[in-house]
Design an enzyme around this catalytic site. Sequence first.
Site, PDB file in Angstrom:
ATOM      1  N   CYS A  12       0.957  -2.492   4.410  1.00 29.82           N
ATOM      2  CA  CYS A  12       0.312  -2.130   3.154  1.00 29.82           C
ATOM      3  C   CYS A  12      -0.788  -1.081   3.387  1.00 29.82           C
ATOM      4  O   CYS A  12      -0.498   0.049   3.760  1.00 29.82           O
ATOM      5  CB  CYS A  12      -0.204  -3.384   2.455  1.00 29.82           C
ATOM      6  SG  CYS A  12      -0.385  -3.229   0.681  1.00 29.82           S
ATOM      7  N   HIS A  13      -2.054  -1.422   3.180  1.00 29.91           N
ATOM      8  CA  HIS A  13      -3.161  -0.494   3.405  1.00 29.91           C
ATOM      9  C   HIS A  13      -3.649  -0.512   4.858  1.00 29.91           C
ATOM     10  O   HIS A  13      -4.522   0.262   5.219  1.00 29.91           O
ATOM     11  CB  HIS A  13      -4.330  -0.836   2.477  1.00 29.91           C
ATOM     12  CG  HIS A  13      -4.070  -0.518   1.038  1.00 29.91           C
ATOM     13  ND1 HIS A  13      -3.332  -1.336   0.220  1.00 29.91           N
ATOM     14  CD2 HIS A  13      -4.441   0.532   0.285  1.00 29.91           C
ATOM     15  CE1 HIS A  13      -3.273  -0.803  -0.989  1.00 29.91           C
ATOM     16  NE2 HIS A  13      -3.928   0.327  -0.982  1.00 29.91           N
TER      17      HIS A  13
END
Length: 181
Positions: free
Chosen positions: A106-107
Amino acid sequence: MQIAFLVAPEGVEQVELTDPWQAVKDAGDTPVLVSTEPGEIQALNHLDKADTFPVDRTVADTSAGDYGGLVLPGGVANPDFLRMDEKAVAFVRDFFEAGKPVAAICHGPWTLVEADVLRGRTLTSWPSLRTDIRNAGGEWVDEQVKVCGARPSTLITSRKPDDLKAFCEAITAEFAKASGG
């Protein structure tokens, strides 16, 4: 084999920590929660507070040499905090220099951008990181899971929580290879 999970004191997406953590345990390895501060970390379910988890070690008290691999869970605030901490960024960079597998979801790759370890690598992430990854010399792809074997270390990435099953399968396979299993 011990696997480091690097998270900030607050802001990690809980499922991106707990699902890979359980997969590592199920594979017979030992997950270790590493953070920038001792005590507990506060996880989130998107933007809502979730559970807290005890920190096993701080980045100041450990090194990449203590682990067979590294996992960088996401959550928007988590990697943003980590990339502002010099010791956390150095900890991440050391895994690449040692040729150990690194996984990010994800991030999570924001910390990899700051560590300047993406040149010549192909990876995926949450779509909003696409430009940051390209500006850091990486090639961004929109795939459920991407395993990049560019040396010195293997990089395993996924886009979002919906990709966790594939991500967990890929990280446990790569950690097993790294340990000679």
